[in-house]
Design an enzyme around this catalytic site. Structure first.
Site, PDB file in Angstrom:
ATOM      1  NE  ARG A 189      -1.644  -2.262   2.762  1.00 31.52           N
ATOM      2  CZ  ARG A 189      -1.747  -3.515   2.345  1.00 31.52           C
ATOM      3  NH1 ARG A 189      -2.798  -3.886   1.701  1.00 31.52           N
ATOM      4  NH2 ARG A 189      -0.818  -4.404   2.607  1.00 31.52           N
ATOM      5  CB  THR A 190       3.364   2.574   2.360  1.00 30.20           C
ATOM      6  OG1 THR A 190       2.592   2.050   3.426  1.00 30.20           O
ATOM      7  CG2 THR A 190       3.871   3.945   2.739  1.00 30.20           C
TER       8      THR A 190
ATOM      9  NE  ARG B 181       6.968   0.722   5.075  1.00 33.07           N
ATOM     10  CZ  ARG B 181       5.754   0.170   5.003  1.00 33.07           C
ATOM     11  NH1 ARG B 181       5.643  -1.107   4.670  1.00 33.07           N
ATOM     12  NH2 ARG B 181       4.676   0.859   5.261  1.00 33.07           N
TER      13      ARG B 181
ATOM     14  CE  LYS C 157      26.890  -2.326  -5.064  1.00 28.43           C
ATOM     15  NZ  LYS C 157      27.023  -1.184  -5.984  1.00 28.43           N
TER      16      LYS C 157
ATOM     17  CG  HIS D 129       3.281   3.842   8.648  1.00 32.30           C
ATOM     18  ND1 HIS D 129       3.403   4.676   7.543  1.00 32.30           N
ATOM     19  CD2 HIS D 129       2.878   2.646   8.167  1.00 32.30           C
ATOM     20  CE1 HIS D 129       3.114   3.981   6.453  1.00 32.30           C
ATOM     21  NE2 HIS D 129       2.783   2.755   6.797  1.00 32.30           N
TER      22      HIS D 129
END
Ligand code: CP
Length: 307
Positions: A51-52, A101, A80, A129
Site C-alpha cells: 500500500r504505502t 521505509r 554493499k 508511520h
C-alpha cells in the site's frame, strides 16, 4: 528543508489543510493532474510494502510527476554497506522528494538530516508511520465528520504496531478522545507512548485483554496485525498471532455506527466475512491513503519552492 518524520511534525491546522486538499483532489482530480509535471518522487523501500509504496507512486503519477526508486534493500547499494546518510545525499541529486521505509527506528530522521530535498517517513521500524495516520485520519473524518468525542479501540499488537503509535499521537490532540487499549499482556502499548502521550496529556484510557467486553462502547475499532518481523523468536509470534480474530458474531454488541479500520495487510485479524459489513472501512482507508499522500507531496514541494 521541511520533512515529515513523525505525525507531530504536522500541526492540527496543517492536518486540516491536508484533509481539505485531499477532499478537493477527490472532487476535482483534473485540477491536480499536471501540478508535478517534470518532478520526481524517489521511493526508497528497505522493507516490504504494498500500500504505502504503490500509493505514493500512484499519488505522484496522478499529480503528473514521475517516480524512481527501489523496493528492497538488496537491490540498492545498502547491500554493499552504504549508509543511510550517503543514500539520502545521493538520491537528493536525482529526485525532488523522497519517501523512505526502513526497518530501523530513526532511519528516516537520519535521511532527512542529510537529504537536500523533503523526506517523508513511510515507516521506520516499530516507531511511527505518519502517512498511514494521514490515511486513518481522512477515513475517520469521512466516516465521523471530525475527531472530537470519539471512543477509539486499538486492538492487537500495540507494542510493535507503529501505526498505532502515530494514531494515538494524532488523535490525542482532539477534544474528549478516549482510548481502549486491547492487547495481550506481552503486546501492550510501550511505556514511552503511554506515559509520554496519554498520561502526560491527561487522555483517558483503559487497558484490557478482552475485545468483546470493550466492543459496545467503541466508535472506532482499529484492528492491527501481530508484527511478525519485529519478534525475536518465532515461538512467541506463533503463540500470539491469533490473539484477536474479528468475526461477525463478535460484532453483535457493537454500535451500528462503529467504523472498523485496519492499516492492512491483514493476516487473520479480520474475517473476510466482515468485508461486506457496512462498518468495514479498511479498503476505504487504502484509497484515502493515496489522496492524503498526494496532498502531502503537494504541500512539501510547495514549501520547498519546487512547484
Ligand atoms: N499499511 C501499510 O503500511 O501497508 P504496507 O506495508 O503494504 O505498505
Amino acid at each position: 528543508m521541511r520533512s515529515v518524520i513523525d505525525i507531530l511534525d504536522l500541526t492540527v491546522e496543517e492536518l486540516e489543510e491536508l484533509i481539505s486538499t485531499a477532499l478537493d483532489i477527490i472532487e476535482n482530480p483534473s485540477k491536480y493532474a499536471h501540478i508535478c509535471e517534470g518532478k520526481k518522487l524517489a521511493t526508497l523501500f528497505f522493507e516490504p510494502s504494498t500500500r504505502t509504496r504503490l500509493s505514493f507512486e500512484a499519488a505522484m503519477y496522478e499529480l503528473g510527476g514521475n517516480v524512481l526508486g527501489f523496493s528492497e534493500s538488496n537491490s540498492s547499494s545498502a547491500a554493499k554497506g552504504e549508509s543511510i546518510a550517503d543514500t539520502a545525499k545521493t538520491v537528493s541529486c536525482y529526485a525532488d522528494i523522497i519517501a523512505m521505509r526502513h526497518p530501523k527506528e530513526g532511519a528516516a530522521l537520519v535521511a532527512a538530516n542529510n537529504a537536500t530535498v523533503p523526506v517523508i517517513n513511510a515507516g521506520d521500524g516499530g516507531h511511527c508511520h505518519p502517512t498511514q495516520t494521514l490515511a486513518d485520519l481522512l477515513t475517520i473524518y469521512r466516516e465521523k465528520g471530525g475527531f472530537d468525542n470519539l471512543t477509539v479501540g486499538l486492538c492487537g499488537d500495540l507494542k510493535f504496531g507503529r501505526t498505532v503509535h502515530s494514531l494515538i499521537n494524532a488523535l490525542s490532540r482532539y477534544k474528549n478522545i478516549n482510548f481502549v487499549l486491547i492487547s495481550p499482556e506481552e503486546l501492550k502499548l510501550p511505556s514511552y507512548v503511554k506515559k509520554g502521550i496519554l498520561v502526560k496529556n491527561n487522555i483517558p484510557y483503559e487497558q484490557t485483554t478482552d475485545l468483546e467486553t470493550a466492543m459496545p462502547k467503541l466508535d472506532i475499532l482499529y484492528m492491527t496485525r501481530v508484527q511478525r518481523e519485529r519478534f525475536f523468536n518465532e515461538e512467541d509470534y506463533l503463540r500470539l498471532k491469533d490473539s484477536y480474530i474479528l468475526t461477525p458474531d463478535k460484532l453483535k454488541n457493537a454500535k451500528e455506527s462503529l467504523s472498523i479500520l485496519h492499516p492492512l495487510p491483514r493476516v487473520n485479524e479480520i474475517s473476510v466475512a466482515i468485508d461486506k459489513d457496512k462498518r468495514a472501512c479498511y479498503f476505504k482507508q487504502v484509497l484515502n491513503g493515496k489522496y492524503m499522500r498526494m496532498a502531502l507531496i503537494l504541500k512539501l514541494l510547495k514549501e520547498a519552492g519546487t512547484i
